[in-house]
Design a protein around this motif. Structure first.
Motif, PDB file in Angstrom:
ATOM      1  N   GLU A   1      31.996  -2.152   4.114  1.00  0.00           N
ATOM      2  CA  GLU A   1      32.529  -3.360   4.623  1.00  0.00           C
ATOM      3  C   GLU A   1      31.649  -3.771   5.973  1.00  0.00           C
ATOM      4  O   GLU A   1      31.318  -3.145   6.775  1.00  0.00           O
ATOM      5  CB  GLU A   1      33.773  -3.012   5.285  1.00  0.00           C
TER       6      GLU A   1
ATOM      7  N   TYR B   1      38.500 -11.628  -9.962  1.00  0.00           N
ATOM      8  CA  TYR B   1      39.451 -10.554  -9.123  1.00  0.00           C
ATOM      9  C   TYR B   1      40.199  -9.732 -10.242  1.00  0.00           C
ATOM     10  O   TYR B   1      40.693 -10.239 -11.313  1.00  0.00           O
ATOM     11  CB  TYR B   1      40.319 -11.180  -7.971  1.00  0.00           C
TER      12      TYR B   1
ATOM     13  N   GLN C   1      42.713 -11.211 -13.096  1.00  0.00           N
ATOM     14  CA  GLN C   1      42.674 -12.644 -13.068  1.00  0.00           C
ATOM     15  C   GLN C   1      41.623 -13.319 -13.958  1.00  0.00           C
ATOM     16  O   GLN C   1      40.934 -12.606 -14.196  1.00  0.00           O
ATOM     17  CB  GLN C   1      42.642 -12.951 -11.525  1.00  0.00           C
TER      18      GLN C   1
ATOM     19  N   ASN D   1      34.056 -18.715   0.079  1.00  0.00           N
ATOM     20  CA  ASN D   1      34.297 -17.377   0.658  1.00  0.00           C
ATOM     21  C   ASN D   1      32.768 -16.726   1.421  1.00  0.00           C
ATOM     22  O   ASN D   1      32.791 -15.698   1.423  1.00  0.00           O
ATOM     23  CB  ASN D   1      34.718 -16.333  -0.487  1.00  0.00           C
TER      24      ASN D   1
ATOM     25  N   HIS E   1      33.825  -8.425   3.077  1.00  0.00           N
ATOM     26  CA  HIS E   1      35.196  -7.813   3.279  1.00  0.00           C
ATOM     27  C   HIS E   1      35.804  -7.098   2.206  1.00  0.00           C
ATOM     28  O   HIS E   1      35.453  -7.449   0.990  1.00  0.00           O
ATOM     29  CB  HIS E   1      36.178  -8.943   3.875  1.00  0.00           C
ATOM     30  N   ILE E   2      36.758  -6.288   2.453  1.00  0.00           N
ATOM     31  CA  ILE E   2      37.454  -5.560   1.197  1.00  0.00           C
ATOM     32  C   ILE E   2      37.899  -6.641   0.391  1.00  0.00           C
ATOM     33  O   ILE E   2      37.851  -6.317  -1.118  1.00  0.00           O
ATOM     34  CB  ILE E   2      38.795  -4.818   1.995  1.00  0.00           C
ATOM     35  N   SER E   3      38.345  -7.665   0.567  1.00  0.00           N
ATOM     36  CA  SER E   3      38.775  -8.739  -0.451  1.00  0.00           C
ATOM     37  C   SER E   3      37.797  -9.310  -1.191  1.00  0.00           C
ATOM     38  O   SER E   3      38.118  -9.824  -2.197  1.00  0.00           O
ATOM     39  CB  SER E   3      39.423 -10.017   0.210  1.00  0.00           C
ATOM     40  N   ASP E   4      36.498  -8.936  -1.149  1.00  0.00           N
ATOM     41  CA  ASP E   4      35.459  -9.362  -2.019  1.00  0.00           C
ATOM     42  C   ASP E   4      35.248  -8.297  -3.026  1.00  0.00           C
ATOM     43  O   ASP E   4      34.425  -8.684  -3.912  1.00  0.00           O
ATOM     44  CB  ASP E   4      34.219  -9.357  -0.906  1.00  0.00           C
ATOM     45  N   THR E   5      36.121  -7.199  -3.227  1.00  0.00           N
ATOM     46  CA  THR E   5      36.097  -6.510  -4.191  1.00  0.00           C
ATOM     47  C   THR E   5      36.338  -7.118  -5.472  1.00  0.00           C
ATOM     48  O   THR E   5      37.484  -7.652  -5.846  1.00  0.00           O
ATOM     49  CB  THR E   5      37.047  -5.046  -4.007  1.00  0.00           C
ATOM     50  N   ALA E   6      35.390  -7.177  -6.657  1.00  0.00           N
ATOM     51  CA  ALA E   6      35.635  -7.864  -7.727  1.00  0.00           C
ATOM     52  C   ALA E   6      34.598  -7.769  -8.696  1.00  0.00           C
ATOM     53  O   ALA E   6      33.285  -7.210  -8.309  1.00  0.00           O
ATOM     54  CB  ALA E   6      35.813  -9.587  -7.400  1.00  0.00           C
TER      55      ALA E   6
ATOM     56  N   THR F   1      32.090  -3.245  -5.117  1.00  0.00           N
ATOM     57  CA  THR F   1      33.111  -2.383  -4.441  1.00  0.00           C
ATOM     58  C   THR F   1      32.743  -2.259  -2.991  1.00  0.00           C
ATOM     59  O   THR F   1      31.555  -2.021  -2.700  1.00  0.00           O
ATOM     60  CB  THR F   1      33.141  -0.897  -5.074  1.00  0.00           C
TER      61      THR F   1
END
Lengths: 116, 114
Positions: B15, B39, B42, B61, B82-87, B111
């Motif tokens: 991160e 994601y 999704q 983003n 950021h953590i939210s970029d995990t995809a 990850t």
């Protein structure tokens, strides 16, 4: 914000059965697409559709597959006699149309098809 | 015909560290280039696209990508993840006529490690 919707989210069917996957594209879009993604593999183009006819199809899109826009809002993919290898996530997409100008393809959330 | 190669199937990153996801393409005609993000559970969302003009394109983003014609590359970068970029991230190419099919790469799973 307008979005592409797909139903069902998950479909389980037996080998040899017919399935219909449904999509509602964004309302003012005129180009429609189906793609599929076998688990762990890349997203692959199946077919594009414009003005009530197929504009391009891949070698995957054989006689077992068909597409239709039965009314002003739905866009369907039919698999006539499913095989195990048809198990995949199927994505519908739509875009605006203007000759020679690129518009973004908007994707739906997908339908996971499992053939047993 | 076009093809896309994503050289890394998985990329773990701490991160707030920078990240680069690599994409190379092959085509006999002029192309448009795209990065899509998926994601968990999704559909595919467009991050950014290169059509023409400036070779550095900025997307949503905080992501950006640089088109390099001589190296036939379109690498995706973010200075601080950021953590939210995990995809899963997919590079794609299409011909430049418009409304053409997308040809995707095999994807890179990003990850983020806390």
């Amino acid at each position: 914000e307008p979005e592409v919707t797909q139903t069902p989210s998950h479909q389980v069917t037996q080998m040899g059965q017919e399935v219909i996957l449904r999509c509602v594209p964004i309302s003012n879009h005129l180009y429609f697409y189906w793609y599929r993604q076998i688990l762990g593999q890349k997203v692959e183009f199946l077919v594009s559709f414009y003005n009530n006819e197929i504009s391009e199809k891949s070698e995957i899109f054989d006689d077992q597959f068909s597409v239709e826009r039965p009314d002003g809002s739905n866009f369907t993919l039919k698999i006539r006699s499913t095989k195990l290898e048809d198990s995949a996530m199927y994505f519908c997409a739509s875009s605006l149309q203007t000759s020679g100008v690129l518009y973004e393809q908007y994707f739906g959330p997908g339908t996971r098809l499992t053939v047993t | 015909a076009q093809s896309v190669t994503q050289l890394d199937s998985q990329v773990p990153v701490f991160e707030e560290a920078p990240v680069e996801l690599r994409c190379n393409y092959s085509s006999s005609v002029s192309v448009y280039l795209f990065w899509y993000v998926q994601y968990p559970n999704q559909g595919l969302q467009l991050l950014l696209k290169y059509l023409s003009g400036s070779t550095l394109v900025k997307g949503i983003n905080g992501f950006e990508a640089e088109f390099n014609k001589s190296q036939t590359s379109f690498h995706l970068r973010k200075p601080s993840v950021h953590i939210s970029d995990t995809a899963e991230y997919f590079c794609a190419v299409s011909g430049d006529f418009g409304n053409e099919k997308l040809t995707f790469g095999t994807g890179t799973r990003l990850t983020i490690i806390p």
